[in-house]
Motif scaffolding. Sequence first.
Motif, PDB file in Angstrom:
ATOM      1  N   ILE A 295     -59.226  77.920  65.432  1.00  0.00           N
ATOM      2  CA  ILE A 295     -59.360  76.468  65.450  1.00  0.00           C
ATOM      3  C   ILE A 295     -58.454  75.977  64.329  1.00  0.00           C
ATOM      4  O   ILE A 295     -58.675  76.309  63.165  1.00  0.00           O
ATOM      5  CB  ILE A 295     -60.813  76.041  65.169  1.00  0.00           C
ATOM      6  CG1 ILE A 295     -61.769  76.656  66.173  1.00  0.00           C
ATOM      7  CG2 ILE A 295     -60.931  74.526  65.141  1.00  0.00           C
ATOM      8  CD1 ILE A 295     -63.221  76.596  65.744  1.00  0.00           C
ATOM      9  N   LYS A 296     -57.422  75.231  64.662  1.00  0.00           N
ATOM     10  CA  LYS A 296     -56.527  74.688  63.638  1.00  0.00           C
ATOM     11  C   LYS A 296     -56.843  73.206  63.478  1.00  0.00           C
ATOM     12  O   LYS A 296     -56.913  72.471  64.452  1.00  0.00           O
ATOM     13  CB  LYS A 296     -55.080  74.888  64.051  1.00  0.00           C
ATOM     14  CG  LYS A 296     -54.769  76.370  64.222  1.00  0.00           C
ATOM     15  CD  LYS A 296     -53.559  76.777  63.507  1.00  0.00           C
ATOM     16  CE  LYS A 296     -53.426  78.274  63.629  1.00  0.00           C
ATOM     17  NZ  LYS A 296     -52.122  78.764  63.591  1.00  0.00           N
ATOM     18  N   PHE A 297     -57.055  72.795  62.230  1.00  0.00           N
ATOM     19  CA  PHE A 297     -57.359  71.400  61.946  1.00  0.00           C
ATOM     20  C   PHE A 297     -56.089  70.568  62.054  1.00  0.00           C
ATOM     21  O   PHE A 297     -54.993  71.050  61.751  1.00  0.00           O
ATOM     22  CB  PHE A 297     -57.954  71.254  60.546  1.00  0.00           C
ATOM     23  CG  PHE A 297     -59.182  72.096  60.302  1.00  0.00           C
ATOM     24  CD1 PHE A 297     -60.081  72.368  61.312  1.00  0.00           C
ATOM     25  CD2 PHE A 297     -59.439  72.610  59.049  1.00  0.00           C
ATOM     26  CE1 PHE A 297     -61.208  73.140  61.081  1.00  0.00           C
ATOM     27  CE2 PHE A 297     -60.568  73.377  58.798  1.00  0.00           C
ATOM     28  CZ  PHE A 297     -61.454  73.638  59.826  1.00  0.00           C
ATOM     29  N   ASP A 298     -56.228  69.313  62.490  1.00  0.00           N
ATOM     30  CA  ASP A 298     -55.053  68.449  62.596  1.00  0.00           C
ATOM     31  C   ASP A 298     -54.517  68.051  61.224  1.00  0.00           C
ATOM     32  O   ASP A 298     -53.366  67.674  61.079  1.00  0.00           O
ATOM     33  CB  ASP A 298     -55.342  67.217  63.451  1.00  0.00           C
ATOM     34  CG  ASP A 298     -56.513  66.397  62.933  1.00  0.00           C
ATOM     35  OD1 ASP A 298     -57.231  66.858  62.034  1.00  0.00           O
ATOM     36  OD2 ASP A 298     -56.704  65.278  63.451  1.00  0.00           O
ATOM     37  N   LYS A 299     -55.345  68.145  60.192  1.00  0.00           N
ATOM     38  CA  LYS A 299     -54.896  67.974  58.819  1.00  0.00           C
ATOM     39  C   LYS A 299     -55.776  68.849  57.933  1.00  0.00           C
ATOM     40  O   LYS A 299     -56.864  69.262  58.323  1.00  0.00           O
ATOM     41  CB  LYS A 299     -54.941  66.515  58.384  1.00  0.00           C
ATOM     42  CG  LYS A 299     -56.308  65.867  58.496  1.00  0.00           C
ATOM     43  CD  LYS A 299     -56.225  64.410  58.125  1.00  0.00           C
ATOM     44  CE  LYS A 299     -57.573  63.749  58.357  1.00  0.00           C
ATOM     45  NZ  LYS A 299     -57.563  62.342  58.016  1.00  0.00           N
ATOM     46  N   GLU A 300     -55.279  69.119  56.751  1.00  0.00           N
ATOM     47  CA  GLU A 300     -55.996  69.995  55.832  1.00  0.00           C
ATOM     48  C   GLU A 300     -57.398  69.462  55.566  1.00  0.00           C
ATOM     49  O   GLU A 300     -57.604  68.261  55.422  1.00  0.00           O
ATOM     50  CB  GLU A 300     -55.212  70.078  54.525  1.00  0.00           C
ATOM     51  CG  GLU A 300     -55.795  71.015  53.517  1.00  0.00           C
ATOM     52  CD  GLU A 300     -54.934  71.091  52.273  1.00  0.00           C
ATOM     53  OE1 GLU A 300     -55.508  71.072  51.181  1.00  0.00           O
ATOM     54  OE2 GLU A 300     -53.703  71.160  52.410  1.00  0.00           O
ATOM     55  N   ALA A 301     -58.368  70.368  55.508  1.00  0.00           N
ATOM     56  CA  ALA A 301     -59.752  69.974  55.250  1.00  0.00           C
ATOM     57  C   ALA A 301     -59.885  69.434  53.828  1.00  0.00           C
ATOM     58  O   ALA A 301     -59.124  69.789  52.933  1.00  0.00           O
ATOM     59  CB  ALA A 301     -60.678  71.173  55.440  1.00  0.00           C
ATOM     60  N   HIS A 302     -60.863  68.580  53.620  1.00  0.00           N
ATOM     61  CA  HIS A 302     -61.110  68.004  52.302  1.00  0.00           C
ATOM     62  C   HIS A 302     -61.883  68.974  51.406  1.00  0.00           C
ATOM     63  O   HIS A 302     -62.127  68.680  50.250  1.00  0.00           O
ATOM     64  CB  HIS A 302     -61.894  66.700  52.413  1.00  0.00           C
ATOM     65  CG  HIS A 302     -61.087  65.606  53.040  1.00  0.00           C
ATOM     66  ND1 HIS A 302     -60.060  64.969  52.381  1.00  0.00           N
ATOM     67  CD2 HIS A 302     -61.138  65.051  54.270  1.00  0.00           C
ATOM     68  CE1 HIS A 302     -59.522  64.062  53.169  1.00  0.00           C
ATOM     69  NE2 HIS A 302     -60.159  64.095  54.323  1.00  0.00           N
ATOM     70  N   PHE A 303     -62.270  70.094  51.937  1.00  0.00           N
ATOM     71  CA  PHE A 303     -63.000  71.084  51.148  1.00  0.00           C
ATOM     72  C   PHE A 303     -62.160  72.341  51.044  1.00  0.00           C
ATOM     73  O   PHE A 303     -61.179  72.513  51.754  1.00  0.00           O
ATOM     74  CB  PHE A 303     -64.353  71.397  51.779  1.00  0.00           C
ATOM     75  CG  PHE A 303     -64.250  71.989  53.155  1.00  0.00           C
ATOM     76  CD1 PHE A 303     -64.138  73.361  53.331  1.00  0.00           C
ATOM     77  CD2 PHE A 303     -64.253  71.185  54.285  1.00  0.00           C
ATOM     78  CE1 PHE A 303     -64.028  73.915  54.590  1.00  0.00           C
ATOM     79  CE2 PHE A 303     -64.139  71.735  55.549  1.00  0.00           C
ATOM     80  CZ  PHE A 303     -64.033  73.102  55.704  1.00  0.00           C
ATOM     81  N   GLN A 304     -62.557  73.195  50.151  1.00  0.00           N
ATOM     82  CA  GLN A 304     -61.860  74.457  49.998  1.00  0.00           C
ATOM     83  C   GLN A 304     -62.841  75.596  50.243  1.00  0.00           C
ATOM     84  O   GLN A 304     -64.033  75.450  50.032  1.00  0.00           O
ATOM     85  CB  GLN A 304     -61.266  74.585  48.590  1.00  0.00           C
ATOM     86  CG  GLN A 304     -60.181  73.565  48.317  1.00  0.00           C
ATOM     87  CD  GLN A 304     -59.648  73.701  46.912  1.00  0.00           C
ATOM     88  OE1 GLN A 304     -60.392  73.913  45.972  1.00  0.00           O
ATOM     89  NE2 GLN A 304     -58.338  73.578  46.771  1.00  0.00           N
TER      90      GLN A 304
END
Length: 111
Positions: free
Chosen positions: A5-14
Amino acid sequence: MYASIKFDKEAHFQSRGRNGYLNTHGVAVYNMGIGEFEEVHLHPITSRGEASDACRVVIRKSAIPDLIKALIDALGPPPGEITDKSDDKALRAVANLDFNSFGKLMLEIEE
């Protein structure tokens, strides 16, 4: 077997790894084990597009219905406009989940 699953933008969490935190750009899903040891491994996808070996979540396959239910309980079901118009059998099935007949649902998805 592998899926991602690739996010459309970087997640806000690490995600936390061996040497600290790493930015999460998606989730890699691995089908692992056989017989009574069947598991699913979830790894964060790094900024290089690779699954991180430093961080993972292991889930027994038998607990997947409970995981899906917990996600829906916490977040709510996917919006109808997404699931009703989707060509994806699994996404349409999630919209109509009946946890009392989950085994039957899984057979329909695999066909």
